[in-house]
Design a protein around this motif. Structure first.
Motif, PDB file in Angstrom:
ATOM      1  N   THR A   1      27.834 -59.282   4.375  1.00 29.40           N
ATOM      2  CA  THR A   1      27.982 -60.476   5.216  1.00 29.40           C
ATOM      3  C   THR A   1      26.686 -60.905   5.881  1.00 29.40           C
ATOM      4  O   THR A   1      26.496 -62.081   6.176  1.00 29.40           O
ATOM      5  CB  THR A   1      29.050 -60.268   6.309  1.00 29.40           C
ATOM      6  N   ASP A   2      25.804 -59.980   6.158  1.00 26.43           N
ATOM      7  CA  ASP A   2      24.610 -60.382   6.893  1.00 26.43           C
ATOM      8  C   ASP A   2      23.552 -59.283   6.790  1.00 26.43           C
ATOM      9  O   ASP A   2      23.831 -58.156   6.377  1.00 26.43           O
ATOM     10  CB  ASP A   2      24.965 -60.607   8.384  1.00 26.43           C
TER      11      ASP A   2
ATOM     12  N   GLN B   1      31.250 -55.755   4.697  1.00 24.32           N
ATOM     13  CA  GLN B   1      32.666 -55.853   5.017  1.00 24.32           C
ATOM     14  C   GLN B   1      33.441 -54.860   4.172  1.00 24.32           C
ATOM     15  O   GLN B   1      33.248 -54.796   2.944  1.00 24.32           O
ATOM     16  CB  GLN B   1      33.139 -57.296   4.737  1.00 24.32           C
TER      17      GLN B   1
ATOM     18  N   SER C   1      33.761 -54.156   9.729  1.00 24.59           N
ATOM     19  CA  SER C   1      32.355 -54.370   9.395  1.00 24.59           C
ATOM     20  C   SER C   1      31.631 -53.049   9.590  1.00 24.59           C
ATOM     21  O   SER C   1      31.880 -52.328  10.558  1.00 24.59           O
ATOM     22  CB  SER C   1      31.743 -55.409  10.330  1.00 24.59           C
TER      23      SER C   1
END
Lengths: 129, 735
Positions: free
Chosen positions: B665-666, B582, B587
């Motif tokens: 974030t992922d 982020q 993103s």
């Protein structure tokens, strides 16, 4: 008396060749002439298929993996069901020795590649009974 | 399917055949001499010959014919496959490959006259001992000519000798003519049917003049398989003689066919020799009627069946024990269909990500079904990618030829050691790998491997060794090209770079930095410029090519013992693993292949450099911090590194850097969508992807980003420096 030329529509041919491009050429040429065409990729494949299927004429290459053309013809001639089946050899080979061998094995005729579609169709009609 | 499609099939087949032949020849070279190896080589060349004929590549057909003839002699055992001969075969195979390439590209066929001469000579020289056998065989053949003439090439276009003879005099006889046919015992075997012959004669306008019953025996003496009847047909004047000959094309010795003039009731024996002799050649009518059934010539022909040696038949007995033929195991699929499938899988990955996101919103992120779906999607993706995968052997298999050519031009003979050739790569990668690999190998032979004399002096085997390997490791494919040559001369390379102004004389450089200079445009340390390499053009292109494939190239070298280039390539170009970060509202995706570690730095780990620049101390190493807001826009709150998260990344040529983001974030798979195709090329952005929440995220081009950061930050260095020295220079300045 055997059927006349009008049988062309239903004459079923098995072509046996390990080359995909040659199979495609044969398929195109023979279908255009109105024949039903089945294809096998080598002698063994043809033999397996013929165990449970019928054709009017077989056109086979000589040099193939697993079971070559000579072997295929010999095996078919030994079998009760295909002993009288017309078999054309279609090969780039044209040596006398090879032709004699094909003949001894039981080939009906020999056509040299590259083939002329009209002549091939004429030959098929000549021997299809 | 149109002719072009079939031609494409042919070229694919050629490729397979060439590879099969090369593999077979390698086995021969290594000393394997079993029948199946030689058979396989023969079949491969033979198959190309067949197609070449069918598609009208006359030069290729001619060449393969000569090639095949010699191979046939080896197969029959009349010519021994010595190592000289295998070398000749390898040369012939190279030439055949050129023929195929020329046919495919529409170029001129290669010059092959000298090679054809060599092949012909090899055959002649080796065949001599067997000359007496050949003479004997010829004798037998001569007696068989009638049979073969009948069986022969009439169908191939009507230009066989017999047919040519028949078309003399326009193939017509103004007075009309007769044809006498006499089927023998064998006429019904081999699928022949005499009734069809009679029918065809009628269709050509023939009229049955007479059915001869003279040979008919008493009923008790009758053999059901014997032929007793013969017919004389009157043919109209305009009936084509060769059309009639065609009818009996396959009858061979099982039917005696004689032609005569009107009034000649029957034709004599000797005319059975040719399928369609001219009327003048027929014997006297009186004699003919005296011997309506020709015996002299035909009687000996059936005996020929025994002439063919039974041993040979046994040796080439039909059933060959072999694994399933490849044609049985594979299906040819149009590449565009495959690409649609891959695209579909890409969409599936995106849909799954969106579903996961949605379920997470409902606090259902950890349900069992979701992890099942995840596993399945990954499986499908892997399998779909595997469709596009090809073994690297298709590239490696071209190397022996390259080495032979290089041995010819440089005089350096090099052994090849290959491992991992079954490693699979994406088809696109394979296709684009050939060029850089070729260049690296040329370079290794030209620059790396010393001449035989120099090697002897250094106590090495005068023959050099090139090793090629491929392996899959940590989601990437590693390809190594190693030589056992002299290694890279560090000082020479550095001096050259300084002389060319590529690098500053004061710059401190690690070994790796110096070796990386190999990739700088316009640098070559070759003593003499050869036509193979040495112009300094190419290595930079090699690196560019590898980079375009999403890969990296690194060098290890040891003076005196050799150099190894390692190419690290992605498994696929379509789907990759990435870290979603982020930055402000945006993103971004950082390809996982670049990520080394991530950390939240303390103030002590940071070193300010003025104008907002910082360095990060990673266990004693300083790496530049690059804020990702550059890409995402300036809305990031993390201008201060200590407030954000740093993702340490490794680049291909500019060492490490720390990317400053707001949060991680992922970490998941992402489908790469090209921005060039959908929008335009954007600096430092490698593409875009669609996230689980349906939003588009940009994929960071880490190499480009770090490079542009380094070059803009360090004016003291030449912009073309292709090494890690940017960081070091920064450190030097700081220190």
């Amino acid at each position: 008396m055997t059927k006349g030329h009008e049988m062309t529509q239903s004459t079923r041919i098995l072509t046996v060749d390990d080359s995909a491009s040659m199979r495609a050429l044969l398929l195109n040429a023979l279908q255009q002439e109105g024949f039903d065409v089945e294809q096998a990729v080598d002698g063994q494949d043809a033999l397996d298929w013929l165990a449970s299927n019928e054709v009017d004429v077989i056109i086979t290459d000589i040099n193939m993996p697993r079971l070559d053309g000579f072997g295929l013809i010999e095996r078919l001639r030994e079998s009760a069901r295909h002993a009288d089946r017309p078999i054309l050899v279609l090969s780039t080979e044209s040596s006398d020795e090879k032709k004699r061998r094909a003949r001894d094995a039981g080939a009906t005729g020999w056509i040299v590649k590259p083939f002329n579609a009209d002549k091939l169709a004429a030959a098929v009609r000549r021997i299809a009974h | 399917m149109n002719a072009e499609d079939i031609q494409q099939i042919f070229f694919v087949e050629c490729e397979e055949s060439l590879e099969a032949a090369e593999a077979g020849l390698d086995e021969l070279k290594a000393g394997t001499h079993d029948d199946e190896t030689i058979n396989a080589i023969f079949r491969a060349v033979h198959s190309i010959k067949g197609g070449a004929g069918a598609f009208g590549y006359v030069a290729m057909q001619g060449f393969t014919h000569t090639f095949e003839t010699l191979l046939a002699d080896v197969r029959e055992g009349t010519v021994a496959a010595g190592s000289d001969l295998v070398d000749l075969f390898l040369l012939a195979l190279d030439c055949l490959r050129d023929h195929v390439d020329a046919a495919q590209s529409g170029g001129d066929a290669p010059e092959d006259a000298a090679l054809i001469e060599q092949l012909t000579q090899a055959q002649a020289v080796n065949a001599e001992p067997a000359a007496s056998d050949a003479a004997e065989a010829e004798e037998t053949n001569a007696a068989d000519q009638d049979l073969d003439a009948l069986l022969d090439e009439l169908m191939a276009g009507g230009d066989a000798p017999g047919a040519a003879q028949a078309t003399d005099k326009d193939g017509k006889d103004p007075a009309g003519w007769t044809v006498h046919i006499r089927p023998h015992a064998g006429a019904m075997i081999n699928g022949n049917e005499p009734l069809l012959w009679l029918r065809e004669l009628t269709e050509l306008g023939g009229e049955c003049q007479e059915c001869h019953l003279t040979d008919l025996p008493a009923l008790d003496d009758m053999d059901v398989e014997e032929g007793y009847l013969s017919w004389t047909f009157l043919m109209p004047a305009d009936a084509q003689r060769d059309a009639v000959a065609d009818i009996f094309d396959f009858a061979g010795d099982n039917c005696t066919v004689t032609y005569g003039e009107v009034g000649a009731a029957n034709a004599p024996a000797n005319d059975a020799v040719a399928p369609a002799p001219k009327p003048e050649e027929t014997a006297e009518p009186a004699e003919a009627s005296a011997t309506p059934v020709p015996e002299a010539k035909t009687a000996e022909v059936p005996a020929k069946a025994e002439v063919s040696p039974p041993k040979q038949q046994a040796a080439e007995a039909p059933v060959r024990k072999q694994t399933q033929s490849p044609a049985n195991q594979s299906v040819r699929v149009d590449l565009t269909k495959l690409d649609k499938l891959i695209d579909g899988v890409g969409e599936l990955v995106i849909a799954q990500a969106m579903l996961t996101q949605r379920l997470a919103n409902e606090s259902l992120a950890h349900i069992e079904e979701l992890s099942m779906l995840d596993t399945l999607v990954r499986d499908i993706q892997e399998h779909a990618m595997a469709f596009r995968a090809q073994p690297i052997s298709s590239v490696f298999s071209r190397v022996p030829r390259l080495l032979r050519e290089l041995a010819g031009t440089t005089g350096k003979h090099v052994k090849l050691e290959v491992s991992g050739e079954s490693t699979e790569l994406d088809k696109t990668v394979i296709e684009r790998l050939s060029e850089p690999l070729t260049h690296l190998i040329r370079n290794a032979i030209d620059h790396g491997v010393e001449g035989a004399d120099e090697r002897k002096e250094a106590g090495k085997d005068p023959e050099g060794t090139l090793s090629l390997s491929a392996e899959q490791k940590a989601g990437r494919i590693l390809i190594r090209i190693g030589d056992d040559g002299r290694g890279i001369d560090r000082e020479k390379l550095r001096n050259k770079a300084i002389a060319n102004g590529v690098v500053d004389p004061d710059t401190q450089m690690s070994d790796e930095d110096v070796y990386n200079l190999v990739f700088a445009p316009g640098l070559s340390t070759a003593q003499s410029v050869s036509n193979i390499s040495g112009r300094g053009v190419g290595m930079d292109v090699v690196r560019q090519n590898v980079k375009e494939l999403g890969g990296r190239i690194t060098i290890e070298s040891c003076p005196g013992t050799g150099t190894t280039f390692t190419l690290a390539l992605p498994l696929t170009l379509a789907i990759s693993d990435g870290m979603i970060v982020q930055v402000g509202e945006e993103s971004l995706v950082i390809p996982l292949a670049h990520v080394v570690e991530s950390l939240s730095p303390g103030e002590a780990d940071l070193k300010g450099m003025g104008s907002g620049r910082h360095l990060l101390n990673v266990r004693g190493q300083f790496v530049p911090i690059v804020p990702l807001r550059k890409i995402a826009g300036s809305s990031s709150k993390a201008n201060n590194p200590s407030a954000g998260v740093l993702v340490v990344v490794e680049t291909e040529s500019h060492g490490c850097a720390a990317l400053l983001v707001d949060a991680i974030t992922d970490q998941r798979q992402f489908v790469i969508k090209s921005l060039d195709t959908h929008y335009r090329t954007v600096d430092s952005v490698a593409g875009a992807t669609i996230l689980g929440n349906g939003r588009v995220a940009l994929i960071v081009d880490v190499d480009h980003l770090v490079q542009s950061e380094a070059t803009s930050a360090v004016p003291a260095l030449h912009p073309a420096i292709p090494s890690q020295s940017a960081d070091e220079a920064e450190l030097a300045k700081v220190a």
